[in-house]
Scaffold this motif. Structure first.
Motif, mmCIF file in Angstrom:
data_model
loop_
_atom_site.group_PDB
_atom_site.id
_atom_site.type_symbol
_atom_site.label_atom_id
_atom_site.label_comp_id
_atom_site.label_asym_id
_atom_site.label_seq_id
_atom_site.Cartn_x
_atom_site.Cartn_y
_atom_site.Cartn_z
ATOM 1 N N TYR A 14 -22.497 72.436 3.466
ATOM 2 C CA TYR A 14 -23.191 73.012 4.612
ATOM 3 C C TYR A 14 -24.639 73.260 4.212
ATOM 4 N N SER A 15 -25.483 72.277 4.432
ATOM 5 C CA SER A 15 -26.879 72.397 4.023
ATOM 6 C C SER A 15 -27.793 71.923 5.142
ATOM 7 N N VAL A 16 -29.083 72.095 4.936
ATOM 8 C CA VAL A 16 -30.073 71.633 5.906
ATOM 9 C C VAL A 16 -29.946 70.125 6.097
ATOM 10 N N LEU A 38 -26.913 73.991 19.058
ATOM 11 C CA LEU A 38 -26.583 74.609 17.774
ATOM 12 C C LEU A 38 -25.953 75.957 18.075
ATOM 13 N N VAL A 39 -24.803 76.225 17.455
ATOM 14 C CA VAL A 39 -24.011 77.395 17.812
ATOM 15 C C VAL A 39 -23.694 78.235 16.580
ATOM 16 N N CYS A 40 -24.024 79.525 16.630
ATOM 17 C CA CYS A 40 -23.665 80.457 15.570
ATOM 18 C C CYS A 40 -22.145 80.557 15.503
ATOM 19 N N GLU A 41 -21.588 80.409 14.300
ATOM 20 C CA GLU A 41 -20.129 80.382 14.194
ATOM 21 C C GLU A 41 -19.473 81.763 14.252
ATOM 22 N N ASN A 42 -20.248 82.830 14.249
ATOM 23 C CA ASN A 42 -19.644 84.160 14.251
ATOM 24 C C ASN A 42 -19.357 84.717 15.638
ATOM 25 N N ASP A 43 -20.261 84.552 16.571
ATOM 26 C CA ASP A 43 -20.039 85.085 17.918
ATOM 27 C C ASP A 43 -20.037 83.984 18.980
ATOM 28 N N ALA A 44 -21.046 83.140 18.953
ATOM 29 C CA ALA A 44 -21.193 82.142 20.011
ATOM 30 C C ALA A 44 -20.078 81.092 19.980
ATOM 31 N N TYR A 45 -19.722 80.618 18.795
ATOM 32 C CA TYR A 45 -18.679 79.584 18.713
ATOM 33 C C TYR A 45 -17.313 80.106 19.164
ATOM 34 N N PRO A 46 -16.894 81.303 18.713
ATOM 35 C CA PRO A 46 -15.633 81.848 19.246
ATOM 36 C C PRO A 46 -15.699 82.083 20.758
ATOM 37 N N PHE A 64 -22.066 69.939 20.542
ATOM 38 C CA PHE A 64 -22.114 71.218 19.831
ATOM 39 C C PHE A 64 -22.067 71.006 18.322
ATOM 40 N N ILE A 65 -22.931 71.722 17.625
ATOM 41 C CA ILE A 65 -22.940 71.701 16.162
ATOM 42 C C ILE A 65 -22.908 73.153 15.694
ATOM 43 N N PRO A 66 -21.854 73.552 14.981
ATOM 44 C CA PRO A 66 -21.779 74.940 14.512
ATOM 45 C C PRO A 66 -22.690 75.171 13.306
ATOM 46 N N LEU A 67 -23.302 76.339 13.274
ATOM 47 C CA LEU A 67 -24.111 76.783 12.138
ATOM 48 C C LEU A 67 -23.506 78.055 11.585
ATOM 49 N N ARG A 68 -23.620 78.259 10.288
ATOM 50 C CA ARG A 68 -23.161 79.528 9.708
ATOM 51 C C ARG A 68 -23.886 80.680 10.390
ATOM 52 N N CYS A 69 -25.168 80.488 10.628
ATOM 53 C CA CYS A 69 -25.992 81.485 11.310
ATOM 54 C C CYS A 69 -27.151 80.749 11.953
ATOM 55 N N LEU A 70 -27.515 81.160 13.148
ATOM 56 C CA LEU A 70 -28.623 80.525 13.843
ATOM 57 C C LEU A 70 -29.944 80.744 13.103
ATOM 58 N N GLY A 71 -29.984 81.766 12.231
ATOM 59 C CA GLY A 71 -31.175 82.005 11.426
ATOM 60 C C GLY A 71 -31.470 80.865 10.481
ATOM 61 N N GLY A 72 -30.484 80.021 10.218
ATOM 62 C CA GLY A 72 -30.686 78.867 9.357
ATOM 63 C C GLY A 72 -31.269 77.668 10.099
ATOM 64 N N MET A 73 -31.603 77.850 11.364
ATOM 65 C CA MET A 73 -32.163 76.780 12.181
ATOM 66 C C MET A 73 -33.478 76.287 11.579
ATOM 67 N N ASN A 74 -33.648 74.973 11.611
ATOM 68 C CA ASN A 74 -34.835 74.357 11.046
ATOM 69 C C ASN A 74 -35.584 73.630 12.156
ATOM 70 N N LEU A 75 -36.878 73.873 12.282
ATOM 71 C CA LEU A 75 -37.678 73.232 13.329
ATOM 72 C C LEU A 75 -37.720 71.714 13.181
ATOM 73 N N VAL A 76 -37.526 71.222 11.975
ATOM 74 C CA VAL A 76 -37.496 69.774 11.754
ATOM 75 C C VAL A 76 -36.346 69.145 12.533
ATOM 76 N N TRP A 77 -35.206 69.859 12.636
ATOM 77 C CA TRP A 77 -34.073 69.340 13.398
ATOM 78 C C TRP A 77 -34.469 69.088 14.844
ATOM 79 N N ILE A 78 -35.213 70.021 15.406
ATOM 80 C CA ILE A 78 -35.628 69.888 16.803
ATOM 81 C C ILE A 78 -36.577 68.704 16.962
ATOM 82 N N ALA A 79 -37.551 68.591 16.067
ATOM 83 C CA ALA A 79 -38.502 67.474 16.126
ATOM 84 C C ALA A 79 -37.775 66.138 15.961
ATOM 85 N N ASP A 80 -36.853 66.069 14.994
ATOM 86 C CA ASP A 80 -36.100 64.833 14.780
ATOM 87 C C ASP A 80 -35.277 64.464 16.008
ATOM 88 N N ALA A 81 -34.634 65.472 16.607
ATOM 89 C CA ALA A 81 -33.793 65.220 17.778
ATOM 90 C C ALA A 81 -34.611 64.662 18.943
#
Length: 167
Positions: A14-16, A38-46, A64-81
């Protein structure tokens, strides 16, 4: 991981790079809309799971792509998408502020701060800021999710397809 300002905290499998690869692997057909969520796996995914258990549906253009935490979001992902033709990007995370629920210290607040920089990324790509949204959801708000998601999807479809689909 979500609140680490240096992004040195990581998890096995589970990495960038792994999340970035998942985003790049999404098929983007020219004739259909495609929206990444992108979905936080603690509250949003459940909450999404509970929504599905209650037979609530969502637009088939969402991926949908689950993330351990939305705080791990990377702006590069958005640009790439967006550079590959994705039409919209939705971030579903835990509530922060007074009703704070983030399991990763201040991950949701960090995601909100990073989200404030999304406009700059979209400006560089010459795309509309409304193509990206960040929504906060508690685990028990599954009944509100269909409307929240539908409003975002409708707005993206109103804007129209991503012009980068042609390239």
């Amino acid at each position: 991981m979500g609140a680490c300002p240096e992004r040195i905290v990581s998890f096995k499998d589970y990495s960038v790079d792994i999340i970035g690869s998942m985003i790049k692997a999404i098929d983007v057909p020219e004739e259909e809309f495609r929206i990444i969520c992108l979905v936080c796996e603690n509250d949003a995914y459940p909450a999404l799971d509970t929504m599905a258990l209650h037979r609530q549906s969502f637009d088939p253009s969402l991926r949908f792509i689950p993330l351990r935490c939305l705080g791990g979001m990377n702006l590069v992902w958005i640009a790439d998408a967006f550079s590959k033709g994705i039409d919209g990007f939705l971030l579903l995370g835990c509530k922060f502020g007074e009703n704070y629920q983030c399991h990763f210290v201040k991950g949701s607040e960090l995601a909100n701060y990073r989200f404030s920089k999304v406009g700059e990324t979209l400006d560089r790509l010459q795309l509309e800021a409304e193509r990206v949204a960040m929504l906060q959801v508690a685990i028990d708000e599954y009944d509100k999710l269909p409307e929240m998601i539908t409003k975002f999807v409708e707005r993206v479809k109103e804007i129209g397809p991503n012009p980068f689909k042609e390239f």
